[in-house]
Design an enzyme around this catalytic site. Structure first.
Site, PDB file in Angstrom:
ATOM      1  N   CYS A  84      -8.878   6.012  -0.355  1.00  0.00           N
ATOM      2  CA  CYS A  84      -8.353   5.404  -0.150  1.00  0.00           C
ATOM      3  C   CYS A  84      -8.093   4.644  -1.085  1.00  0.00           C
ATOM      4  O   CYS A  84      -9.512   3.732  -0.976  1.00  0.00           O
ATOM      5  CB  CYS A  84      -8.553   4.630   1.756  1.00  0.00           C
ATOM      6  SG  CYS A  84      -7.279   3.504   2.180  1.00  0.00           S
ATOM      7  N   GLY A  85      -7.589   4.371  -1.589  1.00  0.00           N
ATOM      8  CA  GLY A  85      -7.086   3.702  -2.452  1.00  0.00           C
ATOM      9  C   GLY A  85      -7.235   2.450  -2.049  1.00  0.00           C
ATOM     10  O   GLY A  85      -7.899   1.750  -3.132  1.00  0.00           O
ATOM     11  N   HIS A  86      -6.430   1.951  -1.270  1.00  0.00           N
ATOM     12  CA  HIS A  86      -6.111   0.323  -1.293  1.00  0.00           C
ATOM     13  C   HIS A  86      -7.333   0.231  -0.074  1.00  0.00           C
ATOM     14  O   HIS A  86      -7.870  -1.150  -1.165  1.00  0.00           O
ATOM     15  CB  HIS A  86      -4.848   0.267  -0.569  1.00  0.00           C
ATOM     16  CG  HIS A  86      -5.813  -0.210   1.513  1.00  0.00           C
ATOM     17  ND1 HIS A  86      -5.106   1.122   2.207  1.00  0.00           N
ATOM     18  CD2 HIS A  86      -5.924  -0.838   1.664  1.00  0.00           C
ATOM     19  CE1 HIS A  86      -5.522   0.356   3.312  1.00  0.00           C
ATOM     20  NE2 HIS A  86      -6.391  -0.481   2.963  1.00  0.00           N
ATOM     21  N   CYS A 110       0.136   2.185  -1.761  1.00  0.00           N
ATOM     22  CA  CYS A 110      -0.757   3.454  -1.230  1.00  0.00           C
ATOM     23  C   CYS A 110      -1.647   3.798  -2.380  1.00  0.00           C
ATOM     24  O   CYS A 110      -0.765   4.910  -3.433  1.00  0.00           O
ATOM     25  CB  CYS A 110       0.262   4.580  -0.833  1.00  0.00           C
ATOM     26  SG  CYS A 110      -1.232   5.758  -0.411  1.00  0.00           S
ATOM     27  N   THR A 148      -3.604   6.239  -3.659  1.00  0.00           N
ATOM     28  CA  THR A 148      -3.288   7.943  -3.596  1.00  0.00           C
ATOM     29  C   THR A 148      -2.388   8.579  -3.077  1.00  0.00           C
ATOM     30  O   THR A 148      -2.097   9.303  -4.245  1.00  0.00           O
ATOM     31  CB  THR A 148      -4.505   8.156  -2.299  1.00  0.00           C
ATOM     32  OG1 THR A 148      -3.979   8.300  -0.592  1.00  0.00           O
ATOM     33  CG2 THR A 148      -5.697   8.380  -2.035  1.00  0.00           C
TER      34      THR A 148
HETATM   35  O1  PYC Z   1      -4.343   3.490  -0.051  1.00  0.00           O
HETATM   36  O2  PYC Z   1      -4.922   5.228  -0.490  1.00  0.00           O
HETATM   37  C1  PYC Z   1      -4.802   4.763   0.241  1.00  0.00           C
HETATM   38  C2  PYC Z   1      -3.971   4.487   1.331  1.00  0.00           C
HETATM   39  C3  PYC Z   1      -4.280   5.969   2.208  1.00  0.00           C
HETATM   40  C4  PYC Z   1      -3.945   5.346   3.710  1.00  0.00           C
HETATM   41  C5  PYC Z   1      -3.409   3.911   3.226  1.00  0.00           C
HETATM   42  N1  PYC Z   1      -3.511   3.195   2.558  1.00  0.00           N
END
Ligand code: PYC
Length: 335
Positions: free
Chosen positions: A109-111, A259, A261
């Site tokens: 999960c990037g965030h 997001c 990813t």
């Molecule tokens: O930032 O990768 C992300 C992510 C995945 C689901 C919610 N945020």
């Protein structure tokens, strides 16, 4: 989920929770470009396993009631991504982390990774510089800047299939690309409806219909893995952005950030299409108007490594309480 199955699940959750919920769990909340992360600091027993993937499986098997209790209502809500810190599995890493949401567990999960880094800084455990985080899908590095920004160097990402067409009931034919950015994404070519915050409910309905249609048609990522994130790309509104997206996450809620990813998967698709060069900056706007900056490099094996930069802010430090008399102490499963 139907209302009968929600009721049945609630009964089993409340039975389970009587015996197995701790009295308290300590969490730090943050948001990364609008998307919330809840990092579990203590109170949750450590999962077992030699790899992060085994530990994630162990969480799913033995501690799923804790996932629901921590991120679902009434202590959380559908948009929160939880993060359980574990000891690292690699000697060079600072911590292990397993991400989860209202419905399931995430590969990466990037965030959330950006939120974890700022949380570790808030706790005084790290200073500006580079650390490594072990996740169930690989080790990522994260550079904390003096200005509070965090740059993730994600797991190797790639475009799996281009120009995939699916017939979506009530929407029509939708064409997109399938890519891995730490989770599996279907990224549409077209914008079935305008990507604006006012359309969030309709965008959620349409992206959910696309996901259901992909499942029904047996369209998957590599090795039959489920595509559990749907990304709609549109022209940006911000003058400093290259693209605006709407991302439906695996728990059925949409990402308030661009997001991490999803931005990684988008970069891999752009590269496969010859639409971005290595090191070129890509500014990805979210449905809420926030921004990630991304770019690609390659590693020693020639794989694409997406870099994603954003900022997180700590919003709360809390002790979640699980009163034995509380009928909802095990959480209310998402509908
Ligand atoms: O930032 O990768 C992300 C992510 C995945 C689901 C919610 N945020």
């Amino acid at each position: 989920m139907t209302s009968t199955s929600v009721a049945a699940e609630m009964e089993s959750v409340s039975e389970l929770s009587v015996a197995q919920l701790p009295a308290k769990i300590h969490v730090i909340d943050s948001h990364t470009e609008g998307e919330p992360t809840r990092v579990v600091i203590d109170g949750w027993p450590q999962p077992q396993g030699a790899t992060m993937a085994e530990r994630s499986d162990d969480l799913r098997t033995r501690f799923d009631h804790l996932r629901r209790a921590v991120v679902c209502e009434p202590r959380g809500h559908d948009a929160i991504v939880g993060a359980l810190l574990t000891p690292p599995v690699n000697p060079d890493s600072t911590t292990g982390v397993i991400f989860f949401n209202n419905g399931t567990y995430l590969g990466m999960c990037g965030h959330g990774a950006i939120g974890v880094v700022r949380t570790l800084q808030y706790l005084g455990r790290i200073q500006p510089g580079t650390i490594r985080l072990d996740t169930p899908v690989g080790t990522v590095s994260a550079e904390l800047g003096h200005d509070g920004s965090v740059t993730i160097a994600n797991v190797p990402s790639f475009c799996h299939a281009r120009n995939v067409s699916v017939q979506v009931p009530g929407v029509g034919q939708v064409v997109g690309d399938i890519a891995w950015g730490g989770n599996w994404f279907f990224i549409t070519h077209d914008t079935p409806i305008a990507v604006t915050a006012a359309n969030a409910k309709e965008l959620t309905r349409v992206t959910q219909a696309i996901q259901d249609a992909l499942n029904a048609a047996g369209i998957t990522g590599a090795n039959g893995e489920a595509i559990d994130h749907i990304e709609i790309s549109a022209a940006p509104i911000r003058p400093d952005a290259d693209c605006k997206n709407f991302v439906l996450c695996s728990g059925g809620e949409y990402d308030r950030s661009p997001c991490g990813t999803g931005t990684s998967a988008k970069l891999a698709v752009l590269y496969a299409r010859g639409e971005i060069a290595l090191d070129a900056r890509w500014r990805q706007e979210s449905i809420t108007g926030s921004l990630f900056t991304g770019w690609l490099t390659t590693n020693e094996r020639g794989e694409l490594i997406p870099h994603v930069r954003g900022t997180a802010y700590v919003t709360a430090e809390a002790t979640l309480l699980f009163d034995e008399a509380d009928p909802f102490r095990g959480g209310i499963p998402s509908a």
